[in-house]
Scaffold this active site. Structure first.
Site, PDB file in Angstrom:
ATOM      1  N   ARG A 174      93.022  32.559  56.675  1.00  0.00           N
ATOM      2  CA  ARG A 174      93.856  33.528  57.376  1.00  0.00           C
ATOM      3  C   ARG A 174      95.071  33.896  56.533  1.00  0.00           C
ATOM      4  O   ARG A 174      95.462  33.171  55.611  1.00  0.00           O
ATOM      5  CB  ARG A 174      94.315  32.977  58.721  1.00  0.00           C
ATOM      6  CG  ARG A 174      95.192  31.719  58.627  1.00  0.00           C
ATOM      7  CD  ARG A 174      96.655  32.005  58.729  1.00  0.00           C
ATOM      8  NE  ARG A 174      97.455  30.829  58.407  1.00  0.00           N
ATOM      9  CZ  ARG A 174      97.937  30.570  57.214  1.00  0.00           C
ATOM     10  NH1 ARG A 174      97.704  31.385  56.225  1.00  0.00           N
ATOM     11  NH2 ARG A 174      98.677  29.486  56.992  1.00  0.00           N
ATOM     12  N   HIS A 194     106.304  28.879  60.047  1.00  0.00           N
ATOM     13  CA  HIS A 194     106.885  27.578  60.412  1.00  0.00           C
ATOM     14  C   HIS A 194     107.472  27.588  61.818  1.00  0.00           C
ATOM     15  O   HIS A 194     108.480  26.917  62.071  1.00  0.00           O
ATOM     16  CB  HIS A 194     107.957  27.160  59.393  1.00  0.00           C
ATOM     17  CG  HIS A 194     107.403  26.684  58.090  1.00  0.00           C
ATOM     18  ND1 HIS A 194     106.899  25.417  57.904  1.00  0.00           N
ATOM     19  CD2 HIS A 194     107.275  27.320  56.898  1.00  0.00           C
ATOM     20  CE1 HIS A 194     106.484  25.287  56.650  1.00  0.00           C
ATOM     21  NE2 HIS A 194     106.694  26.441  56.020  1.00  0.00           N
ATOM     22  N   ASP A 209     105.035  27.827  64.709  1.00  0.00           N
ATOM     23  CA  ASP A 209     104.000  27.439  65.672  1.00  0.00           C
ATOM     24  C   ASP A 209     104.218  26.002  66.144  1.00  0.00           C
ATOM     25  O   ASP A 209     104.077  25.699  67.327  1.00  0.00           O
ATOM     26  CB  ASP A 209     102.591  27.633  65.103  1.00  0.00           C
ATOM     27  CG  ASP A 209     102.346  26.909  63.784  1.00  0.00           C
ATOM     28  OD1 ASP A 209     103.325  26.566  63.082  1.00  0.00           O
ATOM     29  OD2 ASP A 209     101.164  26.700  63.437  1.00  0.00           O
ATOM     30  N   SER A 265      95.188  28.912  54.203  1.00  0.00           N
ATOM     31  CA  SER A 265      94.554  28.011  55.167  1.00  0.00           C
ATOM     32  C   SER A 265      93.169  27.540  54.757  1.00  0.00           C
ATOM     33  O   SER A 265      92.274  27.412  55.582  1.00  0.00           O
ATOM     34  CB  SER A 265      94.486  28.698  56.545  1.00  0.00           C
ATOM     35  OG  SER A 265      94.194  27.778  57.556  1.00  0.00           O
ATOM     36  N   ASP A 297      96.661  28.023  62.311  1.00  0.00           N
ATOM     37  CA  ASP A 297      95.546  28.198  61.382  1.00  0.00           C
ATOM     38  C   ASP A 297      94.204  28.030  62.090  1.00  0.00           C
ATOM     39  O   ASP A 297      93.279  28.828  61.907  1.00  0.00           O
ATOM     40  CB  ASP A 297      95.645  27.193  60.234  1.00  0.00           C
ATOM     41  CG  ASP A 297      96.934  27.330  59.450  1.00  0.00           C
ATOM     42  OD1 ASP A 297      97.670  28.315  59.680  1.00  0.00           O
ATOM     43  OD2 ASP A 297      97.220  26.450  58.618  1.00  0.00           O
ATOM     44  N   ASN A 305      99.725  21.471  48.070  1.00  0.00           N
ATOM     45  CA  ASN A 305      98.928  20.749  49.062  1.00  0.00           C
ATOM     46  C   ASN A 305      99.898  20.105  50.041  1.00  0.00           C
ATOM     47  O   ASN A 305     100.582  19.138  49.707  1.00  0.00           O
ATOM     48  CB  ASN A 305      98.057  19.681  48.375  1.00  0.00           C
ATOM     49  CG  ASN A 305      97.141  18.961  49.353  1.00  0.00           C
ATOM     50  OD1 ASN A 305      97.442  18.844  50.534  1.00  0.00           O
ATOM     51  ND2 ASN A 305      96.014  18.489  48.859  1.00  0.00           N
TER      52      ASN A 305
END
Length: 457
Positions: free
Chosen positions: A42, A49, A51, A144, A189, A232
Site C-alpha cells: 500500500r 504514524h 493509526d 508495507s 497496513d 526495517n
C-alpha cells in the site's frame, strides 16, 4: 464491498507471473500448487504514524503485491521457500511455531500470519503446508512489504485449513499478530491490504474497523519514488519509541484533565473522553506539555508511578534503554496529522475548484510535520521530496514508517512524463546504486484491489 476475500478463477496462460511461480513450486516440491494467495502492498496518501494513536488514515493499495503458491498435506510441517534466491528456505513444525523478535528474518513475518490465524481459530492440528512466496513489493521501502507478507500468510492459512473469515476479521488478526515480531503498529497496513478495492483510495477508521471509499481527483496521479534507503522497522527501535512517546503523552494529557482513572493508552481516546475538537487538543498540548524532552524521572513524577511501572506498563521490550522522550512534538504531530486526514477526505468528497492544489498543500504540511515534529524522515527523503516538488509535483511527502523508504507525490497528469524524467535525472542518475534500482523505484500508482485467493481454471 464483499465481506470475505474473493476466490478468483484464473487462466494460467494469461498470467506469466503465476506460470513462473507454478514452475518454481513444481521444481522445488515435485507437485503442483493447489491454490495461490495474494496480498497487496500500500501507499499511505496522508495520515502517518497516527493509526496506532486511534486516528483514521487514508491509504490505497498498490499493484505490487506478495503472491504465494500453496499445497496442503498432513505432514504437520510448514515448508517455506522464496522465489528470490537471496531469501533462505525455512521448515518448521506446525506444532511448534516460534518467532524470534531479535532476528526479524522474512520467514518470521510469514509465520506471524500463520500463528495469528492459528491462535484466533484454535487450529490444532494445523494443516501442513508447502509454500513458495514471490514478492514484488520493494522491501523496507515504506510500502508495507512485511505487512503484505503477514496478510498473505494469514489468508493462505485460513484457506489451507478450510476456514472462512471476513476481511475485517483477517485485517484485525493480522494487525495484532505482527506484534509477535515486536512491532506495535496500528492496523492501517493490514486493513488496506484486505479492504482495498480497485479504483478507489480508502478512509480507514478504527474501533470499530471500517473503510469508506475516497474518490481521488481527476487531473492528477500519484507517483511513488523510493529513496533507496532501507528501513526495517522491526530491526530498530525508532518506530516503537514513537509509539511509546505517544502513549506517555496520552497519560500526561489525561491526568492534566482529571482522566487518570481511565486506562487510556491512545491520544484519540483523550480527545473522545474530553469531547474536544482536534484544534482544542492542539491547544491542550501547548498548555500541558513542554517542548524540552522529558526525562524518565520527570515522567514518573508527573504520573505518580515508579521507574519499574514505567518500564513494565509503558515501555516496549526494545525501548527499555530510552532515557528522554519528546512528548510535545509527537502529540502535536498526531493531532495535526489527524486533522489533515479529515481535510484531505473533505476536499476529495466535495471536489472544490483548486482541489489538486489544496490536497498538495496538505501533503507538504504532512511531510514538514513528519520531518520536524515526528522526526521520522531522513536527509535522502527530504532531498527526494524537494526534487519532486521542484519537478512539478503539487504535493510530496514521505510515506510509511519513514527513516528511509518512499515518497509519494501528487502530479498533474499533463506533467507526469517531465516529472519522471526530472526526478530520474536529479535523484537516481547521479548515484550508480540508485540508478541501478530506478526502474523498480519510480512509478505511477493507481488504487489496486485487496487480498484474494486464486484457483487455477
Amino acid at each position: 464491498m464483499a465481506t470475505h476475500p474473493p476466490k478468483l478463477q484464473v487462466v494460467m496462460t494469461s498470467n506469466e507471473r503465476l506460470q513462473n511461480l507454478k514452475k518454481t513450486f513444481q521444481k522445488m516440491y515435485g507437485e503442483p500448487p493447489q491454490f495461490y494467495a495474494c496480498a497487496p502492498g500500500r501507499v499511505n496518501l496522508i495520515g502517518e504514524h497516527i493509526d496506532y494513536c486511534g486516528y483514521a488514515v487514508l491509504p490505497m493499495a498498490i499493484e505490487q503485491n506478495i503472491l504465494a503458491a500453496v499445497s496442503v498435506n498432513d505432514s504437520q510441517t510448514i515448508q517455506l521457500a522464496n522465489a528470490n534466491p537471496k531469501y533462505k528456505d525455512f521448515t518448521v513444525s506446525s506444532k511448534d511455531i516460534r518467532i524470534d523478535q531479535d532476528n526479524p528474518q522474512w520467514h518470521y513475518y510469514f509465520l506471524c500470519g500463520v500463528k495469528g490465524v492459528q491462535d484466533y481459530l484454535g487450529l490444532s492440528p494445523l494443516a501442513g503446508m508447502r509454500c513458495v512466496v514471490d514478492g514484488i513489493v520493494p522491501p523496507s521501502s515504506g510500502l508495507s512489504s512485511s505487512s503484505a507478507l503477514v496478510c498473505c500468510a494469514g489468508l493462505l492459512t485460513m484457506e489451507a485449513n478450510h476456514e472462512s473469515l471476513s476481511k475485517v476479521a483477517l485485517a484485525e488478526i493480522c494487525a495484532k499478530c505482527e506484534g509477535y515480531i515486536g512491532t506495535e503498529g496500528g492496523g492501517m497496513d493490514q486493513s488496506i491490504s484486505f479492504l482495498a478495492e480497485g479504483g478507489t483510495a480508502k478512509f480507514i477508521e478504527f474501533h470499530p474497523l471500517r473503510a469508506t471509499d475516497v474518490r481521488l481527483p481527476e487531473g492528477a496521479v500519484f507517483v511513488i519514488s523510493n529513496s533507496c534507503v532501507e528501513m526495517n522497522k522491526a530491526a530498530t527501535s525508532h518506530f516503537n519509541i514513537r509509539v511509546v512517546e505517544c502513549r506517555i503523552a496520552t497519560k500526561i494529557l489525561a491526568k492534566a484533565r482529571g482522566l487518570e482513572g481511565n486506562n487510556l493508552l491512545k491520544l484519540a481516546e483523550v480527545q473522545t473522553q474530553l469531547d474536544a475538537s482536534l484544534e482544542e487538543m492542539l491547544g491542550l498540548v501547548e498548555e500541558v506539555l513542554h517542548p524540552e524532552p522529558y526525562s524518565r524521572e520527570e515522567i514518573c513524577k508527573a504520573l505518580g508511578i515508579t521507574s519499574e511501572q514505567l518500564c513494565v506498563d509503558l515501555l516496549s521490550a526494545n525501548t527499555q534503554h530510552v532515557t528522554h522522550f519528546k512528548l510535545f512534538q509527537r502529540a502535536r504531530h498526531v493531532y495535526g496529522e489527524a486533522a489533515r486526514v479529515l481535510q484531505f477526505k473533505s476536499v476529495c468528497d466535495s471536489a472544490p475548484a483548486g482541489a489538486i492544489q489544496l490536497l498538495g498543500d496538505l501533503m507538504k504540511q504532512s511531510h514538514a510535520s513528519c520531518r520536524d515534529l515526528y522526526e521520522c524522515s531522513c536527509s535522502e527523503l527530504d532531498q527526494l521530496v524537494d526534487i519532486c516538488l521542484n519537478s512539478g509535483a503539487v504535493g510530496s511527502r514521505l510515506t510509511g514508517a519513514g527513516w528511509g523508504g518512499c515518497a509519494v507525490s501528487m502530479v498533474p497528469s499533463e506533467k507526469v512524463e517531465s516529472f519522471l524524467q526530472k526526478v530520474r535525472e536529479q535523484y537516481y542518475m547521479p548515484d550508480s546504486r540508485r540508478g541501478a534500482l530506478e526502474k523498480q523505484s519510480l512509478f505511477v500508482s493507481k488504487p489496486g484491489g485487496g487480498a484474494a485467493i486464486f484457483l487455477e481454471e
